[in-house]
Design an enzyme around this catalytic site. Structure first.
Site, PDB file in Angstrom:
ATOM      1  N   GLU A 126     -65.564  -0.491  -2.548  1.00  0.00           N
ATOM      2  CA  GLU A 126     -64.498   0.263  -1.886  1.00  0.00           C
ATOM      3  C   GLU A 126     -64.187   1.533  -2.670  1.00  0.00           C
ATOM      4  O   GLU A 126     -64.037   1.508  -3.889  1.00  0.00           O
ATOM      5  CB  GLU A 126     -63.244  -0.618  -1.810  1.00  0.00           C
ATOM      6  CG  GLU A 126     -62.119   0.017  -1.017  1.00  0.00           C
ATOM      7  CD  GLU A 126     -61.112  -1.010  -0.560  1.00  0.00           C
ATOM      8  OE1 GLU A 126     -61.528  -2.026   0.032  1.00  0.00           O
ATOM      9  OE2 GLU A 126     -59.916  -0.797  -0.807  1.00  0.00           O
TER      10      GLU A 126
ATOM     11  N   ARG B  65     -53.546  -3.035   9.818  1.00  0.00           N
ATOM     12  CA  ARG B  65     -52.265  -2.429  10.213  1.00  0.00           C
ATOM     13  C   ARG B  65     -51.870  -1.358   9.203  1.00  0.00           C
ATOM     14  O   ARG B  65     -51.405  -0.285   9.574  1.00  0.00           O
ATOM     15  CB  ARG B  65     -51.178  -3.496  10.291  1.00  0.00           C
ATOM     16  CG  ARG B  65     -49.872  -2.909  10.803  1.00  0.00           C
ATOM     17  CD  ARG B  65     -48.688  -3.737  10.424  1.00  0.00           C
ATOM     18  NE  ARG B  65     -48.574  -3.830   8.980  1.00  0.00           N
ATOM     19  CZ  ARG B  65     -47.717  -4.613   8.363  1.00  0.00           C
ATOM     20  NH1 ARG B  65     -46.897  -5.377   9.049  1.00  0.00           N
ATOM     21  NH2 ARG B  65     -47.671  -4.645   7.041  1.00  0.00           N
TER      22      ARG B  65
ATOM     23  N   HIS C 181     -49.535 -13.379   3.074  1.00  0.00           N
ATOM     24  CA  HIS C 181     -49.095 -11.997   3.277  1.00  0.00           C
ATOM     25  C   HIS C 181     -47.579 -11.964   3.107  1.00  0.00           C
ATOM     26  O   HIS C 181     -46.880 -12.815   3.652  1.00  0.00           O
ATOM     27  CB  HIS C 181     -49.495 -11.517   4.677  1.00  0.00           C
ATOM     28  CG  HIS C 181     -49.247 -10.041   4.867  1.00  0.00           C
ATOM     29  ND1 HIS C 181     -47.994  -9.520   5.087  1.00  0.00           N
ATOM     30  CD2 HIS C 181     -50.089  -8.981   4.835  1.00  0.00           C
ATOM     31  CE1 HIS C 181     -48.086  -8.191   5.189  1.00  0.00           C
ATOM     32  NE2 HIS C 181     -49.355  -7.851   5.051  1.00  0.00           N
TER      33      HIS C 181
HETATM   34  N1  LIG Z   1     -55.003   1.072   3.675  1.00  0.00           N
HETATM   35  C1  LIG Z   1     -56.044   0.287   3.449  1.00  0.00           C
HETATM   36  O1  LIG Z   1     -57.187   0.778   3.366  1.00  0.00           O
HETATM   37  C2  LIG Z   1     -55.838  -1.215   3.302  1.00  0.00           C
HETATM   38  C3  LIG Z   1     -54.641  -1.826   3.590  1.00  0.00           C
HETATM   39  N2  LIG Z   1     -54.436  -3.202   3.462  1.00  0.00           N
HETATM   40  C4  LIG Z   1     -53.149  -3.845   3.708  1.00  0.00           C
HETATM   41  O2  LIG Z   1     -53.186  -5.048   4.471  1.00  0.00           O
HETATM   42  C5  LIG Z   1     -51.850  -5.315   4.986  1.00  0.00           C
HETATM   43  C6  LIG Z   1     -51.651  -5.618   6.463  1.00  0.00           C
HETATM   44  O3  LIG Z   1     -52.745  -5.349   7.176  1.00  0.00           O
HETATM   45  P1  LIG Z   1     -53.319  -6.405   8.199  1.00  0.00           P
HETATM   46  O4  LIG Z   1     -53.588  -7.696   7.581  1.00  0.00           O
HETATM   47  O5  LIG Z   1     -54.415  -5.661   8.843  1.00  0.00           O
HETATM   48  O6  LIG Z   1     -52.098  -6.537   9.201  1.00  0.00           O
HETATM   49  P2  LIG Z   1     -51.735  -7.586  10.321  1.00  0.00           P
HETATM   50  O7  LIG Z   1     -51.154  -6.793  11.444  1.00  0.00           O
HETATM   51  O8  LIG Z   1     -52.858  -8.498  10.618  1.00  0.00           O
HETATM   52  O9  LIG Z   1     -50.592  -8.455   9.616  1.00  0.00           O
HETATM   53  C7  LIG Z   1     -49.435  -7.885   9.049  1.00  0.00           C
HETATM   54  C8  LIG Z   1     -48.276  -8.890   9.168  1.00  0.00           C
HETATM   55  O10 LIG Z   1     -47.916  -9.044  10.556  1.00  0.00           O
HETATM   56  C9  LIG Z   1     -48.096 -10.393  10.964  1.00  0.00           C
HETATM   57  N3  LIG Z   1     -48.698 -10.365  12.311  1.00  0.00           N
HETATM   58  C10 LIG Z   1     -49.973 -10.014  12.617  1.00  0.00           C
HETATM   59  N4  LIG Z   1     -50.180 -10.061  13.953  1.00  0.00           N
HETATM   60  C11 LIG Z   1     -49.005 -10.452  14.499  1.00  0.00           C
HETATM   61  C12 LIG Z   1     -48.564 -10.659  15.831  1.00  0.00           C
HETATM   62  N5  LIG Z   1     -49.399 -10.464  16.881  1.00  0.00           N
HETATM   63  N6  LIG Z   1     -47.274 -11.056  16.036  1.00  0.00           N
HETATM   64  C13 LIG Z   1     -46.442 -11.204  14.977  1.00  0.00           C
HETATM   65  N7  LIG Z   1     -46.808 -11.030  13.694  1.00  0.00           N
HETATM   66  C14 LIG Z   1     -48.056 -10.649  13.451  1.00  0.00           C
HETATM   67  C15 LIG Z   1     -49.021 -11.011   9.947  1.00  0.00           C
HETATM   68  O11 LIG Z   1     -48.816 -12.416   9.829  1.00  0.00           O
HETATM   69  C16 LIG Z   1     -48.633 -10.290   8.672  1.00  0.00           C
HETATM   70  O12 LIG Z   1     -47.494 -10.860   8.097  1.00  0.00           O
HETATM   71  C17 LIG Z   1     -51.084  -4.147   4.703  1.00  0.00           C
HETATM   72  O13 LIG Z   1     -50.276  -4.435   3.624  1.00  0.00           O
HETATM   73  C18 LIG Z   1     -52.206  -3.117   4.522  1.00  0.00           C
HETATM   74  O14 LIG Z   1     -51.787  -1.952   4.003  1.00  0.00           O
HETATM   75  C19 LIG Z   1     -55.462  -3.999   3.056  1.00  0.00           C
HETATM   76  C20 LIG Z   1     -56.678  -3.482   2.773  1.00  0.00           C
HETATM   77  C21 LIG Z   1     -56.957  -2.057   2.831  1.00  0.00           C
HETATM   78  N1  LIG Z   2     -51.044  -3.820   0.583  1.00  0.00           N
HETATM   79  C1  LIG Z   2     -52.242  -3.248   0.392  1.00  0.00           C
HETATM   80  N2  LIG Z   2     -52.435  -1.973   0.739  1.00  0.00           N
HETATM   81  C2  LIG Z   2     -53.632  -1.385   0.571  1.00  0.00           C
HETATM   82  O1  LIG Z   2     -53.750  -0.197   0.904  1.00  0.00           O
HETATM   83  C3  LIG Z   2     -54.701  -2.157   0.024  1.00  0.00           C
HETATM   84  C4  LIG Z   2     -54.446  -3.476  -0.344  1.00  0.00           C
HETATM   85  N3  LIG Z   2     -53.218  -3.995  -0.153  1.00  0.00           N
HETATM   86  N4  LIG Z   2     -55.399  -4.236  -0.920  1.00  0.00           N
HETATM   87  C5  LIG Z   2     -56.720  -3.797  -1.123  1.00  0.00           C
HETATM   88  C6  LIG Z   2     -56.878  -2.338  -1.099  1.00  0.00           C
HETATM   89  C7  LIG Z   2     -56.518  -1.577  -2.364  1.00  0.00           C
HETATM   90  N5  LIG Z   2     -56.199  -0.275  -1.827  1.00  0.00           N
HETATM   91  C8  LIG Z   2     -55.677   0.764  -2.580  1.00  0.00           C
HETATM   92  C9  LIG Z   2     -54.639   0.533  -3.439  1.00  0.00           C
HETATM   93  C10 LIG Z   2     -54.113   1.555  -4.203  1.00  0.00           C
HETATM   94  C11 LIG Z   2     -54.642   2.817  -4.109  1.00  0.00           C
HETATM   95  C12 LIG Z   2     -54.093   3.893  -4.993  1.00  0.00           C
HETATM   96  O2  LIG Z   2     -53.095   3.663  -5.646  1.00  0.00           O
HETATM   97  N6  LIG Z   2     -54.748   5.050  -5.060  1.00  0.00           N
HETATM   98  C13 LIG Z   2     -54.337   6.128  -5.922  1.00  0.00           C
HETATM   99  C14 LIG Z   2     -55.194   6.176  -7.171  1.00  0.00           C
HETATM  100  C15 LIG Z   2     -54.950   5.015  -8.041  1.00  0.00           C
HETATM  101  C16 LIG Z   2     -55.882   4.868  -9.245  1.00  0.00           C
HETATM  102  O3  LIG Z   2     -56.748   5.719  -9.537  1.00  0.00           O
HETATM  103  O4  LIG Z   2     -55.749   3.836  -9.909  1.00  0.00           O
HETATM  104  C17 LIG Z   2     -54.459   7.442  -5.152  1.00  0.00           C
HETATM  105  O5  LIG Z   2     -54.050   8.450  -5.692  1.00  0.00           O
HETATM  106  O6  LIG Z   2     -54.928   7.406  -4.007  1.00  0.00           O
HETATM  107  C18 LIG Z   2     -55.693   3.063  -3.238  1.00  0.00           C
HETATM  108  C19 LIG Z   2     -56.198   2.018  -2.462  1.00  0.00           C
HETATM  109  C20 LIG Z   2     -56.268  -0.296  -0.411  1.00  0.00           C
HETATM  110  N7  LIG Z   2     -56.003  -1.680  -0.144  1.00  0.00           N
END
Ligand SMILES: NC(=O)C1=CN([C@@H]2O[C@H](COP(=O)(O)OP(=O)(O)OC[C@H]3O[C@@H](n4cnc5c(N)ncnc54)[C@H](O)[C@@H]3O)[C@@H](O)[C@H]2O)C=CC1
Ligand SMILES: Nc1nc(=O)c2c([nH]1)NC[C@@H]1CN(c3ccc(C(=O)N[C@@H](CCC(=O)O)C(=O)O)cc3)CN21
Length: 302
Positions: A14, A103, A154
């Site tokens: 990642e 999400r 979660h």
């Molecule tokens: N920005 C990124 O690249 C990444 C973000 N994440 C993080 O993962 C977390 C949530 O993402 P997801 O698991 O995709 O979200 P999700 O929408 O599947 O779940 C989020 C919450 O909502 C609840 N939920 C899900 N579907 C529902 C429904 N239909 N009705 C009622 N409740 C429901 C789940 O139980 C959970 O508590 C976040 O904290 C997210 O930022 C994780 C990996 C990478």
């Molecule tokens: N709740 C949650 N949110 C997420 O976005 C998330 C997860 N969990 N779990 C797995 C990965 C980890 N992710 C992350 C987490 C932190 C940064 C972050 O803090 N980025 C900084 C740099 C941090 C560093 O160099 O250590 C930035 O400036 O973007 C990026 C992706 C995305 N994913």
């Protein structure tokens, strides 16, 4: 316990989109990771305020300038049905064929826009709908859609059962595979897989692993996962005599965690690299996996 697959292990990394593509050693990292011939490299989206444009720029560079296959994270929070449909179409136009449907973290004071897409399950359905609309362009392959899975509850879920129901709903909506949130205790991963299988979830559940060489990152990821950081490891990292010591401690702990996950049948590994190849590659080296197609072996290098 699930039986370990006889296929070779999946390997993925990642990256997060840097503010500028010229940032630090990004290209060194990309080339170093590329030399290990991973199955795909994921690019985060919207994490920590990162934005849409930088993610698309990094994805387009990966498609255009490397042999890597990108997996685009896509978060639905803040988007609308229309904006998300456009983003999925933009990703397809870039040549991206894999999306991790999330999400995303809800920003403080968030007010959903009109036409909001509330949950990852709804985003998966939307992606499959865009896919149907582009069937002619996708004649040579569908979109691989992934979703998040949670070894530890979660923070917004009332029970672990809810997490399992949501994971089953993601599969029903069209998810092909899941990548886990970070975890520090392999028994949590084993329990997730067992409960998911009991609930009829058959898709691969790939462990998401942080190379635990930085105390700061261990704490950040624990906070994002809503869990306590591993106390003993944190103490050891805090008291490491040098960077090299911290590296050794962190790599050992990560390899232990990974071996335990592989022992209970993990189909591969997804490493949260934070755009740094050295710890990720040190973990891989220490794991000593069988040679991979495309990755040069020691004797080829010599
Ligand atoms: N920005 C990124 O690249 C990444 C973000 N994440 C993080 O993962 C977390 C949530 O993402 P997801 O698991 O995709 O979200 P999700 O929408 O599947 O779940 C989020 C919450 O909502 C609840 N939920 C899900 N579907 C529902 C429904 N239909 N009705 C009622 N409740 C429901 C789940 O139980 C959970 O508590 C976040 O904290 C997210 O930022 C994780 C990996 C990478
Ligand atoms: N709740 C949650 N949110 C997420 O976005 C998330 C997860 N969990 N779990 C797995 C990965 C980890 N992710 C992350 C987490 C932190 C940064 C972050 O803090 N980025 C900084 C740099 C941090 C560093 O160099 O250590 C930035 O400036 O973007 C990026 C992706 C995305 N994913």
């Amino acid at each position: 316990m699930p039986t370990p697959s006889t296929n070779r292990l999946a390997l993925s990394y990642e990256l997060f989109p840097p503010r500028s593509m010229a940032a630090g050693n990004l290209w060194t990292t990309i080339r170093e990771l590329e030399s290990t011939a991973p199955d795909y490299v994921s690019v985060t989206y919207g994490a920590n305020g990162g934005n849409h444009d930088t993610a698309l720029t990094l994805l387009s560079e990966l498609v255009g300038r490397t042999t890597l296959r990108p997996l685009a994270h896509l978060t639905c929070v803040g988007g609308t049905r229309n904006s998300l449909r456009r983003t999925v179409t933009d990703l397809l136009d870039l040549g991206v064929r894999g999306v991790l449907a999330l999400r995303g973290d809800i920003p403080d004071g968030y007010v959903p826009p009109d036409g909001a897409v509330d949950h990852a399950v709804d985003l998966i359905e939307l992606i499959r709908d865009v896919e149907r609309g582009n069937a002619a362009q996708l004649a040579a392959g569908r979109i691989a859609v992934g979703a998040a899975a949670y070894p530890t509850r979660h923070p917004e879920s009332a029970t672990w059962q809810q997490d399992i129901e949501v994971l089953a709903a993601k599969q029903a909506a069209g998810a092909d595979f899941a990548i886990t949130q970070v975890f520090f205790d392999a028994s949590r991963y084993a329990a997730l897989v067992r409960r998911a299988r009991d609930a009829g979830v058959t898709i691969p559940i790939i462990p998401g692993i942080l190379p635990m060489t930085s105390l700061r990152r261990v704490r950040t990821l624990a906070r994002l996962a809503g869990i306590d950081p591993p106390a003993r490891l944190c103490r050891r990292l805090a008291h490491a005599g040098s960077e090299a010591d911290a590296r050794r401690i962190g790599v050992d702990a990560t390899v232990g965690l990974l071996r335990a996950a592989l022992d209970v049948g993990a189909p591969g590994l997804h490493l949260y690299t934070f755009n740094q190849h050295s710890s990720a590659l040190a973990v891989l080296d220490a794991l000593n996996l069988p040679a991979r197609n495309g990755a040069p072996t020691e004797s080829e290098i010599a």
